[in-house]
Write a protein that holds these residues in place. Sequence first.
Motif, mmCIF file in Angstrom:
data_model
loop_
_atom_site.group_PDB
_atom_site.id
_atom_site.type_symbol
_atom_site.label_atom_id
_atom_site.label_comp_id
_atom_site.label_asym_id
_atom_site.label_seq_id
_atom_site.Cartn_x
_atom_site.Cartn_y
_atom_site.Cartn_z
ATOM 1 N N ASP A 654 -64.619 -36.496 -8.691
ATOM 2 C CA ASP A 654 -65.209 -35.399 -9.459
ATOM 3 C C ASP A 654 -65.907 -34.372 -8.584
ATOM 4 O OD1 ASP A 654 -64.348 -36.587 -11.808
ATOM 5 O OD2 ASP A 654 -66.220 -37.711 -12.087
ATOM 6 N N TYR A 655 -66.158 -34.723 -7.341
ATOM 7 C CA TYR A 655 -66.863 -33.813 -6.447
ATOM 8 C C TYR A 655 -65.928 -33.080 -5.482
ATOM 9 C CZ TYR A 655 -70.795 -36.531 -8.151
ATOM 10 O OH TYR A 655 -71.714 -37.141 -8.962
ATOM 11 N N ILE A 656 -64.620 -33.375 -5.528
ATOM 12 C CA ILE A 656 -63.636 -32.674 -4.693
ATOM 13 C C ILE A 656 -63.080 -31.518 -5.503
ATOM 14 C CG2 ILE A 656 -61.449 -32.881 -3.463
ATOM 15 C CD1 ILE A 656 -62.117 -35.824 -3.007
ATOM 16 N N LEU A 657 -63.273 -30.298 -5.024
ATOM 17 C CA LEU A 657 -62.973 -29.096 -5.803
ATOM 18 C C LEU A 657 -61.612 -28.484 -5.492
ATOM 19 C CD1 LEU A 657 -66.473 -27.349 -5.592
ATOM 20 C CD2 LEU A 657 -65.657 -29.012 -7.260
ATOM 21 N N MET A 685 -72.544 -32.614 -1.655
ATOM 22 C CA MET A 685 -71.701 -33.806 -1.524
ATOM 23 C C MET A 685 -70.836 -33.759 -0.280
ATOM 24 S SD MET A 685 -72.447 -35.869 -3.888
ATOM 25 C CE MET A 685 -71.079 -37.004 -3.664
ATOM 26 N N GLN A 686 -70.922 -32.710 0.538
ATOM 27 C CA GLN A 686 -70.051 -32.606 1.701
ATOM 28 C C GLN A 686 -70.279 -33.721 2.701
ATOM 29 O OE1 GLN A 686 -72.331 -30.425 0.694
ATOM 30 N NE2 GLN A 686 -73.259 -29.246 2.375
ATOM 31 N N TRP A 687 -71.532 -34.184 2.807
ATOM 32 C CA TRP A 687 -71.814 -35.231 3.797
ATOM 33 C C TRP A 687 -71.300 -36.596 3.314
ATOM 34 C CZ3 TRP A 687 -75.814 -31.811 2.234
ATOM 35 C CH2 TRP A 687 -76.063 -30.788 3.130
ATOM 36 N N ALA A 688 -71.495 -36.912 2.078
ATOM 37 C CA ALA A 688 -71.004 -38.191 1.560
ATOM 38 C C ALA A 688 -69.488 -38.239 1.569
ATOM 39 C CB ALA A 688 -71.537 -38.410 0.139
ATOM 40 N N ILE A 689 -68.841 -37.152 1.147
ATOM 41 C CA ILE A 689 -67.370 -37.133 1.144
ATOM 42 C C ILE A 689 -66.839 -37.154 2.566
ATOM 43 C CG2 ILE A 689 -65.404 -35.637 0.590
ATOM 44 C CD1 ILE A 689 -66.816 -34.931 -1.998
ATOM 45 N N GLY A 690 -67.524 -36.489 3.499
ATOM 46 C CA GLY A 690 -67.081 -36.519 4.899
ATOM 47 C C GLY A 690 -67.138 -37.922 5.480
ATOM 48 N N ARG A 691 -68.197 -38.666 5.171
ATOM 49 C CA ARG A 691 -68.292 -40.037 5.685
ATOM 50 C C ARG A 691 -67.189 -40.920 5.106
ATOM 51 N NH1 ARG A 691 -73.829 -38.715 4.903
ATOM 52 N NH2 ARG A 691 -73.791 -39.674 2.820
ATOM 53 N N ALA A 692 -66.941 -40.775 3.814
ATOM 54 C CA ALA A 692 -65.886 -41.583 3.193
ATOM 55 C C ALA A 692 -64.512 -41.220 3.752
ATOM 56 C CB ALA A 692 -65.933 -41.391 1.675
#
Length: 744
Positions: A654-657, A685-692
């Motif tokens: 839901d946070y990927i645009l 959310m860029q940092w959390a998505i980048g880590r994942a």
Amino acid sequence: MLRKRLTHITSMLLIFLAFMAISTTTSLAQSNQDAPAYSTLADLLENEQSREKLIQELRSLAAKESEQLAAPGQEVAATEAKASLPRRLAETVSDFAGDIGNRLEQIWSALAAVFTSGPGTGEDMGALVFALFNLGLIILAVIAAFFLFRRLVRPLFSRLSHWSRYGGGRSVLLRILTAVILAAAVDILVVVLAYISGNLIATFALGETGALNTRIALFLNAFFMVELFKAAIRMLFSSRYAGLRLVPIGDAEAEYWNHCLARLSGFVGYGLLFIVPMISKILSAHVGQGINLIIMVLAFVYVLSIVLKNRGKLGEALDQRAHKASLGISRISLQFLARIWHLAAIAYFLVVLVITIIRPGDALSVVMLATVKTLVYAGIGLLLSGILSQLIGRRIVLSKEVCDKLPLLENRLNAYIPNTLKVIRAFIMVGVVLFILDAWGLFDFSGWYASPGGRSLMGKIFSVATILVFATAVWIALASVIEHYLSPKTGQGEPNARAKTLISLFRSALAITLILMTVMIVLAEIGINIGPLIAGAGVLGLAIGFGAQKLVQDIITGVFIQVENAMNTGDVVTAGGITGVAERLSIRSVGLRDLSGTYHIVPFSSVDTISNFMRDFAFHVGEYGIAYRENIDEAISHLRAAFDELAADEEFKDYILAPLEVSGVIALADSSVNIRVRIMTAPGMQWAIGRAYNRLVKIHFDAAGIEIPFPHTTMYFGQDKEGSAPPAYVHMVQKKKIEEEGGE
């Protein structure tokens, strides 16, 4: 004092006699001797010679009185009215002590006259004995009627006590008060019925008149007053019915204090209201005064022994109750009372004894009236204080729906209302103290309130209290409206970050404005001219503006930052070279919490650039290096596969645009080929998505055998003289491993 009074009386008598003599002489000289006194007086005043003679006589009498006042020993009497209360009291006691011999002589003469010539009233001894016999019958009849009526109402007292202790209902205090008031009404009714029975028996059964009726009336009045006072004591220390006891003590202590106070009130009440008037009537007034003094001295000695005997015990009980008290004011009051209760009791009875000595005629009525007023005022004060204490200790609970819409209203009400009730309780206690002082004649409350100063002070207190209550209500209402708008559970939903920031700033500005306006109105209400204060505040603000230019720059920059919506509370920003979460945003500075948890306050004057990482959207920019021998297209396909797996994750999809953006090869580095990709995310959310995503890229590259380069080390073993290098026995490591496995 006595000489002064005699001097005044003598002067007035001389003036009156002179006036009458002149009036008589003048009236004899008139032709009409049968004229009314008023016309004679008019004629006297119209006659110039008689009027002049009267004036001379009055002036001569005034001169003689002035000479007597100026004589030695009369200066103290002349300034007696201006003397202080302790001085007047000391002089009165001194006069009384000096007059004891005369009083004892008068008492002895009265007793001698009784034994030599019979009672002072002129009655013969037989009639007196018969009258006393009838009086004894009346006393026995009244006491029997009283105990009979008390016996009949015992079941009612038992039921009221049981209902008070074990009855239903939410408010225990209200139930106890209701039961005690009903029991007191029944107790008073019993006393009234016994009093009426005594009157009926005296009127219809005996039918005596004259002196007997006077003696019976004395006893019945004494019985009525004393038993009413005992009924009040039973309200406080009910020994048989624990549920009808206002003072929270045990049965043994209640019985002890009930009996002590009942004996004391019976001894003093019947002695002063019945025995002393009887002796004064039968024997002499001087004998009655002596008996009055003996009764009060014995009562004081009895009270002194009781107080000293129970000083430590009652003090410890009050201390224990103070430790159990939940409210601070109750704890402090009980601890203070435990220290001084015996001094207060001794001082009270000492005052009663002194009043009895100074004013033997009306001492009992003065003391009883002051005592009853004190008990009534103290009882009302304690009752209201107890009710307010229960309300203070009770928490206000709002419904879940109201708490969802106004989350801070319940805490705010539980903060303001108890404090308001504490202030009201303090005013009640001050009022009780003033009324008690008024009851004892130490402070004229009604006169003070009727004076302009008293009315003005009470009006100002009421006005200030009204202003403060109104300001508090306005603040609660406006703050509740702001909280309703900020609450995410309302119909409008959760506001955005900008709205939250602006509303929070508006709430702070509103609080400051409301406080300043309230202070100004209160100062104006109490009579302080606020015009110079406002002018002084303007001058002070101008001086601060020149002397604190940095502060002015902070405020102006902060205003423009808010207008341009550069940051809001909760944003991750870089300001003044510090990166962190904006936790607090004011008109002058911003509070940032960095990654290590350190809190920074950055004034806006030091902020040249604001970098906001949470405006509209964000990107995760990743650069991934592969070895030169790897296939670039294969590596990109695995990067896309890792993104597809991330986009399918329930936690992050839901946070990927937007789809994955592959920029391609951006550099042929020394040991790797670098490929850049970019993922559009929701702000923050860029940092959390980048880590994942980094985790998934590593997993996919490892599964495909794609090497992610890392630094390599070349080992050099040197050369010998012939130019050949010695061999590196790398196989020895593998050989050693094989040997270890074989050994096992």
